[in-house]
Enzyme design. Structure first.
Site, PDB file in Angstrom:
ATOM      1  N   LEU A   9       0.841  -1.202   0.000  1.00  0.00           N
ATOM      2  CA  LEU A   9       0.000   0.000   0.000  1.00  0.00           C
ATOM      3  C   LEU A   9       0.874   1.249   0.000  1.00  0.00           C
ATOM      4  CD1 LEU A   9      -2.691  -1.042   2.629  1.00  0.00           C
ATOM      5  CD2 LEU A   9      -2.577  -1.542   0.177  1.00  0.00           C
ATOM      6  N   ALA A  10       0.721   2.033  -1.060  1.00  0.00           N
ATOM      7  CA  ALA A  10       1.607   3.204  -1.182  1.00  0.00           C
ATOM      8  C   ALA A  10       0.904   4.389  -1.832  1.00  0.00           C
ATOM      9  CB  ALA A  10       2.834   2.820  -2.002  1.00  0.00           C
ATOM     10  N   ARG A  16       0.408  13.673   7.782  1.00  0.00           N
ATOM     11  CA  ARG A  16       1.089  13.953   9.052  1.00  0.00           C
ATOM     12  C   ARG A  16       2.576  14.232   8.885  1.00  0.00           C
ATOM     13  NH1 ARG A  16      -1.532   8.610  11.634  1.00  0.00           N
ATOM     14  NH2 ARG A  16      -1.671   8.171   9.402  1.00  0.00           N
ATOM     15  N   GLN A  73      -5.038   3.752  -7.202  1.00  0.00           N
ATOM     16  CA  GLN A  73      -6.161   4.107  -6.332  1.00  0.00           C
ATOM     17  C   GLN A  73      -6.354   5.615  -6.507  1.00  0.00           C
ATOM     18  OE1 GLN A  73      -5.468   4.159  -2.099  1.00  0.00           O
ATOM     19  NE2 GLN A  73      -7.600   3.672  -1.616  1.00  0.00           N
ATOM     20  N   ASP A 103       4.917   2.252   4.513  1.00  0.00           N
ATOM     21  CA  ASP A 103       5.541   3.123   5.522  1.00  0.00           C
ATOM     22  C   ASP A 103       6.098   2.344   6.709  1.00  0.00           C
ATOM     23  OD1 ASP A 103       3.180   2.413   6.763  1.00  0.00           O
ATOM     24  OD2 ASP A 103       2.581   4.453   7.310  1.00  0.00           O
ATOM     25  N   ASN A 228       4.528   7.667  10.286  1.00  0.00           N
ATOM     26  CA  ASN A 228       3.465   8.596   9.902  1.00  0.00           C
ATOM     27  C   ASN A 228       3.883  10.051  10.047  1.00  0.00           C
ATOM     28  OD1 ASN A 228       1.608   6.510   9.363  1.00  0.00           O
ATOM     29  ND2 ASN A 228       1.141   6.330  11.547  1.00  0.00           N
ATOM     30  N   ARG A 333      35.377  16.439  -5.789  1.00  0.00           N
ATOM     31  CA  ARG A 333      34.065  16.619  -6.414  1.00  0.00           C
ATOM     32  C   ARG A 333      33.879  15.616  -7.549  1.00  0.00           C
ATOM     33  NH1 ARG A 333      34.142  22.451  -8.088  1.00  0.00           N
ATOM     34  NH2 ARG A 333      32.166  21.793  -9.034  1.00  0.00           N
ATOM     35  N   ASN A 377      54.394  17.450  -8.789  1.00  0.00           N
ATOM     36  CA  ASN A 377      54.289  18.217  -7.550  1.00  0.00           C
ATOM     37  C   ASN A 377      53.454  19.458  -7.831  1.00  0.00           C
ATOM     38  OD1 ASN A 377      54.908  19.912  -5.271  1.00  0.00           O
ATOM     39  ND2 ASN A 377      56.463  18.365  -4.821  1.00  0.00           N
ATOM     40  N   SER A 405      54.304  27.097  -6.656  1.00  0.00           N
ATOM     41  CA  SER A 405      53.250  27.653  -5.799  1.00  0.00           C
ATOM     42  C   SER A 405      52.631  28.884  -6.427  1.00  0.00           C
ATOM     43  CB  SER A 405      53.843  28.031  -4.443  1.00  0.00           C
ATOM     44  OG  SER A 405      54.169  26.844  -3.762  1.00  0.00           O
TER      45      SER A 405
END
Ligand code: UD1
Ligand code: MG
Length: 462
Positions: A9-10, A16, A73, A103, A228, A333, A377, A405
């Site tokens: 059942l979904a 709530r 449904q 649930d 719920n 990333r 490096n 750098s």
């Protein structure tokens, strides 16, 4: 063997939850609740699965795909009405049908199989999976007759004060004789506090018709938690986390503090790996053996080979080869591909870049859209300038190169093997193998500058 069917059942919205997201799509440890339920059902030897969808039907169907058949449904008139929508697929079929709510994400296939077995062995027409809990508020209560046999289920909102004292609850999970189920569903009325067609009324109706109904109390009451609202959602996550972490500990993973370590359902971890406090491992993450993941690291959809060390870093959609170390405070990333033995130090960000074996980027660098060779490096503050405001470009760095750098590597660009980039240079043209590229202006030192300055200041004061 008797045919086994299942109805999930979904279709409900989940008022709530106070959410824009449909209730059964709320994730628990990275998977929508409905997916946890589906997994338990799939592992319980079931021939036909029908999921009842309504609110968010398209989203639920997309999440489950071809793992289930579906019945729509259109109006949510109650759990009994919901099951009726599966009539087209299941009515008249001989066998037993599990009905389970979308649930209840903590139910395991072991419990569902035991419920089926109990139902099949007793020959009952309906068996409720029940559970005895300290705080039954909100659940339907299992009402037993004087001889202790199950009489019916009463919903919280329809219960008398005495009935509310009952601690045996309906988990919303049942096995029914399929034909008896659909026969009785047509007799369920909506004459109750919520004006809904209650599925649990089938139990009372079967009993009235003189059929055998049973309650099968669950060994581990936690499993029956029905979500719920957000409080129950947090509780479900807490219990699921405990279950997942215990499983990994059994497989040989060390946790400094399991109660602060969050791991999602599909994560894999090799043995002898150590997880410090506050680690989050999410999505399709795979971690090898003998890794050490430092406190508060977050790793999402990434693959780490063996012997990788991560210190307080964020890693998403990235790949790390063995013996590499990352952090503290690094950010890998999407499509960062870190080679064997590479060192990515503090405040280094890598995106869409391959970093060759043994290369080092110790501090404060941005490496984006690049192919970096082996043993390179990359100095402190080096920046791969990959974006002109509209387009992205790639940089190619040869093996054994030295990127000084605070240099800017302006893509698109190729820098050869063993090439040197002098510190502070902005490199816009290719550099051949073994060349030094330097773009900064020559330094000039001014003698006796302090004296000159004093004089100037005195002049100014006059
Ligand atoms: C239900 C049971 C209650 C049980 C509890 C266990 C009923 C009437 N009550 O209450 O006895 O203790 O579960 O968690 O069944 N749904 C539909 N269509 C509908 C209504 C609901 O598909 O018209 C679905 C929901 O999406 C949900 C499930 O059925 O997945 C249960 O509905 P919910 O509203 O959560 O029922 P509870 O109040 O929890
Ligand atoms: Mg519920």
């Amino acid at each position: 063997m008797t045919k086994r069917m299942a109805v999930i059942l979904a279709a409900g919205k989940g008022t709530r939850m106070k959410s824009d997201l449909y209730k059964v799509m709320h994730p628990v440890n990275g998977l929508p609740m409905i997916d946890h339920v589906m997994r338990a059902v799939e592992q319980s030897d079931i021939d036909d699965i029908v999921t009842i969808v309504g609110h968010g039907a398209e989203m639920v169907k997309e999440a489950l795909g071809e793992r289930s058949q579906y019945a729509l449904q259109e109006e949510q008139l109650g759990t009994g009405h919901a099951v009726q929508q599966a009539a087209e697929q299941l009515e008249g079929v001989q066998g037993n049908t599990l009905v389970i709510c979308g649930d209840t994400p903590l139910l395991t296939s072991e419990t569902l199989s035991a419920l089926f077995k109990h139902h099949e062995e007793t020959g009952a027409k309906g068996t409720i999976l029940s559970s005895v809990i300290d705080n039954p508020t909100g659940y339907g209560r299992v009402i037993r007759a004087e001889d202790a046999s199950v009489s019916h289920i009463v919903e919280e909102k329809d219960a008398s004060d005495t009935e509310r004292q009952v601690q045996e609850i309906n988990t919303g999970t049942y096995v029914f004789d399929n034909q008896a189920l659909f026969d009785m569903l047509s007799k369920v009325s909506n004459d109750n506090a919520q004006g809904e067609y209650y599925l649990p009324d089938v139990i009372g109706l079967l009993k009235e018709a003189g059929e055998l109904v049973q309650a099968y109390p669950m060994a581990d009451a936690d499993e029956g938690l029905g979500v719920n609202d957000r409080i129950a959602l947090a509780e479900a996550t807490r219990i699921m986390t405990q279950r997942i972490n215990t499983w990994h500990m059994r497989q040989g993973v060390t946790f400094y503090s399991p109660e602060t370590t969050y791991i999602e359902a599909d994560v894999e971890i090799g043995s002898d790996t150590i997880l410090e406090s506050g680690v989050s491992l999410k999505g399709q993450t795979q971690i090898g053996s003998h890794c050490h993941i430092g406190a508060n690291s977050e790793i999402v959809d990434s693959t780490l080979a063996d012997h990788v060390r991560v210190t307080q870093s964020v890693i998403e959609h990235a790949k790390i080869a063995s013996h590499a170390d990352v952090g503290p405070f690094a950010h890998l990333r999407p499509q960062a591909d870190i080679g064997e033995g590479v060192h990515i130090g503090n405040f280094v960000e890598v995106k869409n870049a391959t970093i060759g074996k043994s290369t080092k980027a110790g501090h404060l660098a941005y490496i984006g859209d690049a192919d970096v060779g082996e043993n390179v490096n990359i100095g402190c503050g080096a920046i791969f300038v990959n974006f002109d405001g509209k387009h992205k470009f790639r940089s190619n760095i040869g093996d054994d190169a030295f990127i000084g750098s605070n240099s800017n590597i302006v893509a698109p660009i190729n820098i050869g093997d063993r090439a040197f980039i002098a510190a502070g240079s902005t490199i816009v043209e290719d550099v051949e193998d073994e060349q030094l590229a330097i773009t900064r202006s020559k330094q000039s030192n001014i003698e006796h500058y302090w004296d000159k300055l004093q004089k100037r200041w005195k002049e100014a004061e006059k």
